[in-house]
Design a protein around this motif. Structure first.
Motif, PDB file in Angstrom:
ATOM      1  N   LEU A  10      21.685  18.440 -23.804  1.00 52.14           N
ATOM      2  CA  LEU A  10      22.408  19.716 -23.806  1.00 52.14           C
ATOM      3  C   LEU A  10      23.831  19.539 -24.306  1.00 52.14           C
ATOM      4  CD1 LEU A  10      21.363  21.709 -20.623  1.00 52.14           C
ATOM      5  CD2 LEU A  10      20.493  21.831 -22.945  1.00 52.14           C
ATOM      6  N   LEU A  11      24.476  18.435 -23.945  1.00 54.58           N
ATOM      7  CA  LEU A  11      25.836  18.203 -24.417  1.00 54.58           C
ATOM      8  C   LEU A  11      25.865  18.011 -25.936  1.00 54.58           C
ATOM      9  CD1 LEU A  11      27.138  15.808 -21.604  1.00 54.58           C
ATOM     10  CD2 LEU A  11      27.628  18.247 -21.917  1.00 54.58           C
ATOM     11  N   VAL A  12      24.849  17.348 -26.460  1.00 58.27           N
ATOM     12  CA  VAL A  12      24.760  17.195 -27.919  1.00 58.27           C
ATOM     13  C   VAL A  12      24.573  18.550 -28.588  1.00 58.27           C
ATOM     14  CG1 VAL A  12      23.374  16.229 -29.787  1.00 58.27           C
ATOM     15  CG2 VAL A  12      23.915  14.826 -27.787  1.00 58.27           C
ATOM     16  N   LEU A  13      23.670  19.367 -28.032  1.00 57.59           N
ATOM     17  CA  LEU A  13      23.466  20.706 -28.595  1.00 57.59           C
ATOM     18  C   LEU A  13      24.730  21.546 -28.510  1.00 57.59           C
ATOM     19  CD1 LEU A  13      19.889  21.732 -27.356  1.00 57.59           C
ATOM     20  CD2 LEU A  13      20.620  21.220 -29.684  1.00 57.59           C
ATOM     21  N   LEU A  14      25.471  21.433 -27.401  1.00 58.49           N
ATOM     22  CA  LEU A  14      26.714  22.185 -27.251  1.00 58.49           C
ATOM     23  C   LEU A  14      27.735  21.755 -28.296  1.00 58.49           C
ATOM     24  CD1 LEU A  14      28.490  24.191 -25.738  1.00 58.49           C
ATOM     25  CD2 LEU A  14      29.087  22.362 -24.137  1.00 58.49           C
TER      26      LEU A  14
END
Length: 507
Positions: A10-14
């Motif tokens: 999720l942090l990568v997608l964010l």
């Protein structure tokens, strides 16, 4: 440390989402990326809301699109009112739309409907001539209260505690279909098939719309009916009101989408084409609206991203709370959960309210983005697509919901837009796969383009879900602690273990 590692996807997608509008793409590519990302963000919010019920409580919801429609229509109806044209009104309308959807999401909070039903029953009995006898008023009160109480009891017992599994899924599907029929036919409330387009967009630094203040003594000629305003009135301009400049004492025509609002009251009317306004003397003043946040702009992109992040954080906190643990216990075994003091009815109602709130919030944001609310946007297939997103990502997993939605909705938009093939592949398709033309590909001059009709996209989604169910039934990113189903070898080892608690059939 391990918990942070789980949120790396999720942090990568964010990070990608934050940088995407800033990358040096060409203007058409940039607009298309922002547009598709906006659709993906909306469906992420929808999927996060739906995930609460089937993912955390174990109840299949096939009518989730109803809450999206309730949120969208509530926002459009409320935001177009002349008395809601002040700065920041759009945010208040968002919250009101989400709360209204939560009201419909839970049966317990819907008791207000039965209060209205009880009042209607009492009024009907009280106005009957055959009830005019000593004690008739008391009898009407008793009868209306009894009918209301019986309705509340049956509604609660049948729809909240007795319906599980497929039966609950059928009820949710029926509710969505009944609501869609109501939207299509309730013209005074929903404007039927025409829907609503005359509500303003997001404005910052000023009013939601342009407001023209008419001095006392002004009049409006509306299709032969002359409306006079001794105290004055306001003209609400959803579009460009600065171009309207009245001449004193001369009837001046206004646009068709303008509203007139009488000062000191809540009376207002839509002005039709050809309506003329007469300003008798000086005193007319126009206040321009605030700066518009264009739905296709970078600012609106980050606004949707903010709501996605807020929903993810809220859902993560809720999942780790006492309420979330109660939901997971109910999903595992309701009898055991009840034996441990968990109120099934209470926590189920809370799950419905949270799910409806998030769905209504997403529906209101969708109304802001597409700038139109019509019944065609809320058919049954929207519920199917949202459910497919959470199944693909991992039922009950917040990470899985986000990743599954991003993958499935993006794929749908790519299939809608089309992918141009190289000359070699184009020749292969035109020579050998002509029978799939207009189904899986379309001719674009001398080349072929992979493109499917809108309804055919669901065939692709179905094929993807079938493959996921076969090769990875737990989803792309299942919840923490989940594992693949037992294989036959593992089952046999457990059966043969001398201290095994896992038994199948006769020992």
């Amino acid at each position: 440390m391990k918990k942070w590692r789980e949120w790396i996807p999720l942090l990568v997608l964010l990070g990608i989402a934050l940088l995407l509008p800033l990358l040096p793409f060409s203007e058409p590519v940039h607009k298309r990326l922002v547009s598709v990302s906006g659709i993906v963000f909306l469906y992420m919010i929808f999927a996060l809301g739906l995930n609460v019920v089937p993912g955390w409580t174990g109840l299949l919801d096939l009518g989730y699109v109803a809450f999206v429609a309730i949120g969208a229509y509530t926002f459009a109806i409320l935001y177009r009112q002349p008395w809601m044209q002040w700065e920041g009104a759009w945010l208040v309308c968002l919250v009101a739309a989400a709360l209204h959807a939560a009201l419909w999401g839970t049966i317990r909070m819907s008791y207000v409907l039965f209060l209205a039903f009880g009042f209607a029953c009492f009024w009907f009995l009280f106005t009957r001539t055959w009830m005019h006898f000593p004690g008739g008023t008391f009898l009407a009160l008793v009868l209306s209260t009894s009918m209301t109480g019986a309705g509340v009891y049956l509604f609660r017992r049948v729809l909240t505690t007795h319906l599980i599994g497929d039966y609950y899924a059928i009820v949710t599907f029926a509710f969505a279909q009944v609501l869609l029929i109501f939207i299509q036919n309730a013209t005074p409330v929903t404007n039927a098939a025409r829907g609503y387009t005359d509500y303003p967009g997001v404005r910052v630094g000023g009013h939601a719309t342009g407001v023209g203040v008419l001095p006392p003594g002004s009049s409006v000629d509306l299709a032969g009916e002359v409306l006079r305003f001794p105290v004055g009135a306001r003209l609400i301009f959803p579009r460009s009101g600065e171009t309207w400049a009245p001449q004193l004492g001369v009837p001046t025509e206004v646009a068709a989408d303008v509203k007139v609002w009488e000062e000191g009251t809540l009376k207002w009317r839509n002005l039709t084409s050809g309506t003329k306004v007469t300003v008798p003397g000086p005193g007319y003043k126009y206040t321009p609206p605030g700066k518009l946040v264009d739905p296709s702009s970078r600012s609106f992109y980050y606004l949707l991203l903010f709501f996605v992040v807020a929903c993810v954080v809220g859902m993560a906190r809720l999942h780790d709370s006492r309420v979330g643990r109660a939901w997971l216990a109910m999903k595992a075994d309701e009898i055991s959960a009840k034996a441990n003091g968990i109120s099934i009815w209470k926590y189920r109602m809370l799950a419905f309210a949270v799910s409806g709130f998030v769905g209504g919030l997403g529906g209101a944001l969708q109304a802001l983005r597409i700038e139109i609310v019509t019944p065609g946007s809320y058919d049954f297939w929207v519920s199917v697509l949202i459910l497919a997103c959470i199944v693909l990502g991992g039922l009950g997993s917040i990470r899985g919901v986000i990743v599954g939605t991003a993958a499935l909705v993006s794929l749908g938009e790519i299939l809608r837009e089309g992918i141009e093939l190289s000359p070699g592949l184009s020749g292969f398709f035109q020579n050998n796969l002509r029978w799939l033309e207009s189904i899986a590909w379309q001719a674009a001059g001398d080349q072929a383009m992979l493109k499917v009709p809108d309804q055919a996209r669901y065939l692709v989604f179905g094929a993807i879900l079938v493959l996921v169910m076969i090769f990875r039934p737990q989803g792309l990113l299942p919840p923490k602690g989940e594992r693949e189903p037992f294989t036959e070898e593992e089952r046999e080892k457990l059966r043969n273990s001398p201290t095994a608690l896992f038994r199948m059939g006769n020992p």
